[in-house]
Design an enzyme around this catalytic site. Structure first.
Site, short mmCIF file in Angstrom:
data_model
loop_
_atom_site.label_atom_id
_atom_site.label_comp_id
_atom_site.label_asym_id
_atom_site.label_seq_id
_atom_site.Cartn_x
_atom_site.Cartn_y
_atom_site.Cartn_z
N CYS A 145 9.20 4.29 23.75
CA CYS A 145 10.44 4.89 24.23
C CYS A 145 11.46 5.08 23.13
O CYS A 145 11.98 6.15 22.92
CB CYS A 145 11.04 4.00 25.31
SG CYS A 145 12.71 4.45 25.80
N ASN A 165 -6.12 3.87 10.09
CA ASN A 165 -5.37 2.74 10.63
C ASN A 165 -5.19 2.81 12.14
O ASN A 165 -4.90 1.80 12.77
CB ASN A 165 -4.01 2.62 9.95
CG ASN A 165 -3.27 3.93 9.87
OD1 ASN A 165 -3.78 4.91 9.32
ND2 ASN A 165 -2.08 3.98 10.44
N ALA A 206 -2.22 -6.72 0.63
CA ALA A 206 -2.73 -8.04 1.03
C ALA A 206 -2.51 -8.31 2.52
O ALA A 206 -3.30 -9.00 3.15
CB ALA A 206 -2.04 -9.13 0.22
N HIS A 207 -1.46 -7.73 3.09
CA HIS A 207 -1.04 -8.20 4.41
C HIS A 207 -1.90 -7.68 5.55
O HIS A 207 -1.74 -8.11 6.68
CB HIS A 207 0.44 -7.92 4.66
CG HIS A 207 0.78 -6.52 5.08
ND1 HIS A 207 0.87 -6.15 6.41
CD2 HIS A 207 1.06 -5.43 4.37
CE1 HIS A 207 1.22 -4.87 6.46
NE2 HIS A 207 1.35 -4.41 5.25
N ALA A 264 0.82 -1.21 0.00
CA ALA A 264 0.00 0.00 0.00
C ALA A 264 0.86 1.26 0.00
O ALA A 264 0.44 2.29 -0.53
CB ALA A 264 -0.95 -0.01 1.20
N THR A 265 2.05 1.20 0.57
CA THR A 265 2.93 2.37 0.52
C THR A 265 3.21 2.73 -0.93
O THR A 265 3.07 3.89 -1.33
CB THR A 265 4.25 2.08 1.26
OG1 THR A 265 3.96 1.89 2.65
CG2 THR A 265 5.22 3.25 1.12
N THR A 308 9.50 -7.73 -12.80
CA THR A 308 8.91 -9.07 -12.89
C THR A 308 7.79 -9.22 -11.87
O THR A 308 7.97 -8.91 -10.70
CB THR A 308 10.00 -10.13 -12.61
OG1 THR A 308 11.03 -9.97 -13.58
CG2 THR A 308 9.42 -11.53 -12.69
N GLN A 322 -6.84 -0.43 5.15
CA GLN A 322 -7.45 -0.97 6.37
C GLN A 322 -8.87 -1.48 6.14
O GLN A 322 -9.35 -2.31 6.89
CB GLN A 322 -7.47 0.10 7.48
CG GLN A 322 -6.09 0.42 8.04
CD GLN A 322 -5.46 -0.72 8.83
OE1 GLN A 322 -6.14 -1.66 9.25
NE2 GLN A 322 -4.15 -0.66 9.02
C1 LIG Z 1 20.22 -7.52 -15.50
C2 LIG Z 1 18.85 -7.35 -14.97
N1 LIG Z 1 18.53 -6.23 -14.28
C3 LIG Z 1 17.30 -6.03 -13.78
C4 LIG Z 1 16.31 -6.97 -13.91
C5 LIG Z 1 14.96 -6.70 -13.33
O1 LIG Z 1 14.70 -7.52 -12.24
P1 LIG Z 1 13.26 -7.66 -11.55
O2 LIG Z 1 12.48 -8.51 -12.45
O3 LIG Z 1 13.53 -8.29 -10.24
O4 LIG Z 1 12.67 -6.32 -11.41
C6 LIG Z 1 16.60 -8.16 -14.60
C7 LIG Z 1 15.61 -9.23 -14.81
O5 LIG Z 1 14.55 -9.06 -15.32
C8 LIG Z 1 17.91 -8.34 -15.14
O6 LIG Z 1 18.20 -9.44 -15.83
C1 LIG Z 2 -4.00 3.04 5.89
C2 LIG Z 2 -2.69 2.47 5.47
N1 LIG Z 2 -2.10 2.88 4.33
C3 LIG Z 2 -0.93 2.39 3.90
C4 LIG Z 2 -0.24 1.44 4.63
C5 LIG Z 2 1.08 0.95 4.12
O1 LIG Z 2 0.98 -0.37 3.69
P1 LIG Z 2 2.27 -1.29 3.33
O2 LIG Z 2 2.83 -1.67 4.60
O3 LIG Z 2 1.70 -2.42 2.56
O4 LIG Z 2 3.20 -0.49 2.52
C6 LIG Z 2 -0.82 0.98 5.83
C7 LIG Z 2 -0.17 -0.03 6.68
O5 LIG Z 2 0.93 0.06 7.10
C8 LIG Z 2 -2.05 1.51 6.25
O6 LIG Z 2 -2.61 1.12 7.40
S1 FES Z 3 10.89 4.07 28.92
FE1 FES Z 3 12.83 4.50 28.18
S2 FES Z 3 13.45 6.29 29.26
FE2 FES Z 3 11.49 5.91 29.83
#
Ligand SMILES: Cc1ncc(COP(=O)(O)O)c(C=O)c1O
Ligand SMILES: Cc1ncc(COP(=O)(O)O)c(C=O)c1O
Ligand code: FES
Ligand code: FES
Lengths: 119, 397, 397, 119
Positions: C332, C159, C208-209, C79-80, C247, C187
């Site tokens: 903390c 969230n 998904a998570h 989601a980020t 990919t 969320q």
């Molecule tokens: C030399 C090289 N760089 C970058 C990539 C991109 O990797 P990815 O599919 O993990 O984004 C690939 C493979 O597709 C690659 O062979």
């Molecule tokens: C409302 C909301 N947006 C975005 C995110 C970011 O998701 P992700 O951890 O998949 O990047 C989260 C969770 O961390 C979320 O709760």
């Molecule tokens: S809990 Fe770490 S200084 Fe207070």
């Protein structure tokens, strides 16, 4: 491979038949991406031993196999009746590749021209 | 396994690899409810802590393989992201110093397109051309450097030809000129030794899925002595020192760690096994009429064999190799329709570039696979060559 | 499972969730060597094709849940990334039309920091403030729109508090003014119905998570009638129409598809089960001295209960809840050290914002978990309240 | 939880003991993030029933429990001998949080001041 239609798969791997020696015609070139040569014999106005050579992509090779199959036994003028839209449909040739069909058409036409000089 | 798969010999390891069962098991553990499925950012409870421990171990395993320190790694979604983060992030960060980048025309698109984006933003990019074997020379590189050059990006091993650049020599040129060196090691990691210290690499991109690990996870190494920070591509919750926010994918990272740990153990033996298989393949097909080898005959990966076939049409060659899962320089419906820019840059004609086949081997490739590949390739060639009858020759009439 | 985990009740589903065993099995299948482990971009062989089929099915499953079409989805690393791609990508793409964005102070950092980046680039951002219950009004939104506004970004469910905005009303304001609406549904997905057509959403981010699927995968929905293209964040091999190259992580996407398919089937029943548990929890702790509910009492997720405790110190509250895996407004060693900006924006004092606990429930939460949470929370409060002895009162001397 | 040292875990959860009534002192406030009140009795110059109340973070609460424990039975002046660097080490208090220790120190000092007015 699903990106090629069933017809291409069916017609690609036919035995190579170079065709007769009486009628011959060709079109295209390796540089153009497709070269096709058609050859056949002619007996009593009927095509015999229709065959081809090709440097071409699967769609076109399949189309050639199909075309020479339907031409076997047909009257000579059938050489110029090959219908591109029918081939395009039959083998689901992508529109952007349709240019290659013109080369095929030219090869048959040039073969027919040879018929003119023979008969 | 479907019948189609069973009947198809997989020689496309450079595209992606099967996941090693040991890696899979390690990932599955992280997917178990009873295990540390937590969010490593949840530092206030044991679930989060256990996840953080898993991440830490993976960082150690990965760092060890490249002779880096675990804190010099940033986890990404793959080599595409690592390449982008390295090239865009370093160029942007150093933009005050200069706006000139040097790279090579045979780089992966992830680097080339990042460079194109920089050009849009007003950067200047010099694209080096390799010689006919695919190699660039350190001398040419040195000549291309300018006072405003901030970054050089050169891949370790090429993904199409397997040609391996002399990164050590390139690294020392970059250091002499105080220019950052980014290396895309997606293809070489675990096949060749990579040592960021010895090779003087500042940024290193790689992923797991080319190395019997999972798809969708990669890493970027950042030499902390040479580059403190880079501009992030993503903004968010501050994970990974803000360089790459987003919840860390624990099972993915664990899988990458395990995959690279295995490579560390087995790389040497495996490289010689695989290069024997590659040589067997070349012996089987190299003497067929019209077959030529692409790329440098020695300076290349053990795992890639890229050949072209004279006088045969590329798409039909690919099509006729139905029972082989390989990559080719050509594809009817491919979006580009262009023959491989990598092979073209080596001086190949369009016909040869299109009628090219990349065989790429890996951990689960067997002798039987190779023999089957030789058989299928030989048969396809015989058919197409009979069909094209020399092709460029006129019909004898 | 380690003893620590066994003894700790997990009520931190809003941080991340365990992976459902059905999802895990589906992912493991994609990790098997004998299955379609291919690269979906390898369209020339069956391994690639099978992978593409898996991706397609996942797209259908995901699209179905939000009433979209499968081609309107872009796969991301979470989601980020989806938030960044939506906010930066849409703002950049529409920059010729205008450079004003509207969002809300209680958005996730992935949206807020993307907006901050846009401000750096010269965009103007209006930050709406919610009322004391966490809600914004469609009227306030309408008033904030300007002729040069191109994008509104409002999250569906918060969230931290679980407060749910009326996206339908917000969507119709945006359509009236021909402004794009981005919704962060990380969320809410699978907890509340999301319907991109009915709610007039143009861009939707989720992952998904948070939904019993794997970490490290997400999606962005792009309404193809309303926005043809967005500026990519990554450049590379052209995958996903160039919007998000790299990919595709088949097993991850398959897992997300399965996770969301399950949600489609079980959402309704599960939502009522979980809200019963949440109500049970509130009955158990709501009447304890000093405990207040944060956020709107009705307009909120079934799964989140956010409470503050008057007169108790935040870190000690968190610490005393050792046997509970929950999130708190305070930590903390947390890098920021700042109390939650979300709770502060609702008008809470620093003390209340820090002494806040977010309980978040999910698929595997049981009554026994809730009862244990009530017990631990009650005990922690009793101890800390005895210790602080009313805290703000002077010692009677 | 590993982010807190073992000593904090050990000393956080001691029984609440409010301390005696003779000597009382406090420092800090809720707004400051820490409020500590120390109370004890004094018998023949020795501290008895040393106890405390606190609104404070775990490190500080643990430190309070530890301090009152070591003060029990000690001479009154020990109240002002609490050594912050020792506490900081013992409980691995992050430097950036050390400010809170000053509040603790102030509370003991103010308690000692009460001793002056009592004895
Ligand atoms: C030399 C090289 N760089 C970058 C990539 C991109 O990797 P990815 O599919 O993990 O984004 C690939 C493979 O597709 C690659 O062979
Ligand atoms: C409302 C909301 N947006 C975005 C995110 C970011 O998701 P992700 O951890 O998949 O990047 C989260 C969770 O961390 C979320 O709760
Ligand atoms: S809990 Fe770490 S200084 Fe207070
Ligand atoms: S293979 Fe030639 S048109 Fe498709």
């Amino acid at each position: 491979m699903s990106r090629y239609p069933q017809q291409v798969v069916a017609y690609f791997h036919r035995p190579v038949c170079s065709g007769g020696t009486m009628l011959q015609g060709e079109a295209g070139s390796v540089e153009q991406g497709a070269w096709i040569a058609i050859a056949a014999d002619c007996e009593a106005g009927q095509l015999k031993n229709v065959g081809f050579h090709a440097f071409a992509c699967p769609h076109i090779i399949a189309a050639c196999h199909w075309a020479v199959e339907v031409l076997e036994g047909a009257p000579v003028q059938a050489l110029q009746d090959i219908q591109l839209d029918k081939l395009q449909q039959e083998f689901e040739i992508p529109v952007e590749k349709a240019g290659k069909l013109l080369i095929l058409k030219d090869a048959f036409t040039s073969c027919y021209a040879a018929a003119g000089s023979v008969t | 396994m479907t019948d189609d798969l069973k009947e198809t010999v997989y020689l496309d390891y450079a595209a992606t690899t099967p996941v090693d069962p040991r890696v899979r098991d390690c990932m599955v553990m992280c997917l178990e409810q009873s295990e540390g499925f937590g969010n490593p950012a949840s530092s206030t409870h044991v679930y989060g802590e256990q996840a953080a421990v898993v991440i830490r171990q993976a960082a150690i395993d990965v760092a060890t393989l490249i002779n880096a320190s675990p804190d010099e790694l940033v986890w990404t979604s793959g080599a595409t992201e690592s390449d982008n983060l390295a090239v865009l992030g370093a160029a942007h960060f150093k933009a005050m110093k200069g706006r000139h980048i040097v790279t090579v025309v045979t780089e992966h698109k992830a680097v080339l397109e990042s460079c194109a984006q920089l050009e849009q933003e007003g950067f200047t990019v010099t694209y080096l051309r390799p010689d006919g074997t695919g190699l660039i020379s350190a001398k040419d590189l040195a000549a291309a450097l300018r006072p405003d050059t901030t970054l050089v990006s050169v891949m370790h091993a090429n993904n199409e030809t397997g040609v391996v650049q002399d990164i050590g020599a390139i690294g020392s040129v970059c250091r002499q000129h105080d220019v950052l060196l980014h290396v895309d090691a997606a293809q070489s990691i675990g096949k060749l030794p990579v040592d960021v210290i010895a090779q003087q690499i500042d940024l290193l991109s790689f992923n797991a899925h080319k190395a019997c690990g999972p798809k969708g996870v990669g890493a970027l190494y950042l030499n902390r002595e040479r580059i403190r920070r880079i501009e992030p591509l993503l903004y968010g919750g501050g994970q990974q020192r803000g360089i790459r926010p987003g919840t860390l994918a624990v099972h993915q990272i664990a899988g990458m760690g395990e995959a690279l740990r295995i490579l560390g153990d087995e790389m040497e033996a495996e490289a010689s096994r695989v290069s024997c298989l590659r040589d067997r393949l070349w012996q089987g097909i190299g003497q067929l009429p019209g077959v030529v080898l692409n790329g440098h005959p020695e300076q290349r990966l053990c795992s890639i064999l890229n050949v072209s076939v004279a006088g045969v049409e590329g798409e039909s060659l690919q099509f006729a190799l139905d029972g082989l899962a390989v990559s080719s320089g050509s594809a009817c419906n491919s979006s580009s329709g262009e023959p491989s820019y990598v092979l073209r840059s080596l001086g190949l004609s369009d016909q040869l570039a299109e009628a090219s086949i990349r065989f790429s081997l890996g951990r689960f490739t067997t002798e039987a696979d190779i023999d089957q590949a030789i058989k299928l390739f030989t048969r396809a060639l015989a058919y197409l060559q009979a069909l094209s009858c020399g092709a460029s020759m006129k019909v004898n009439g």
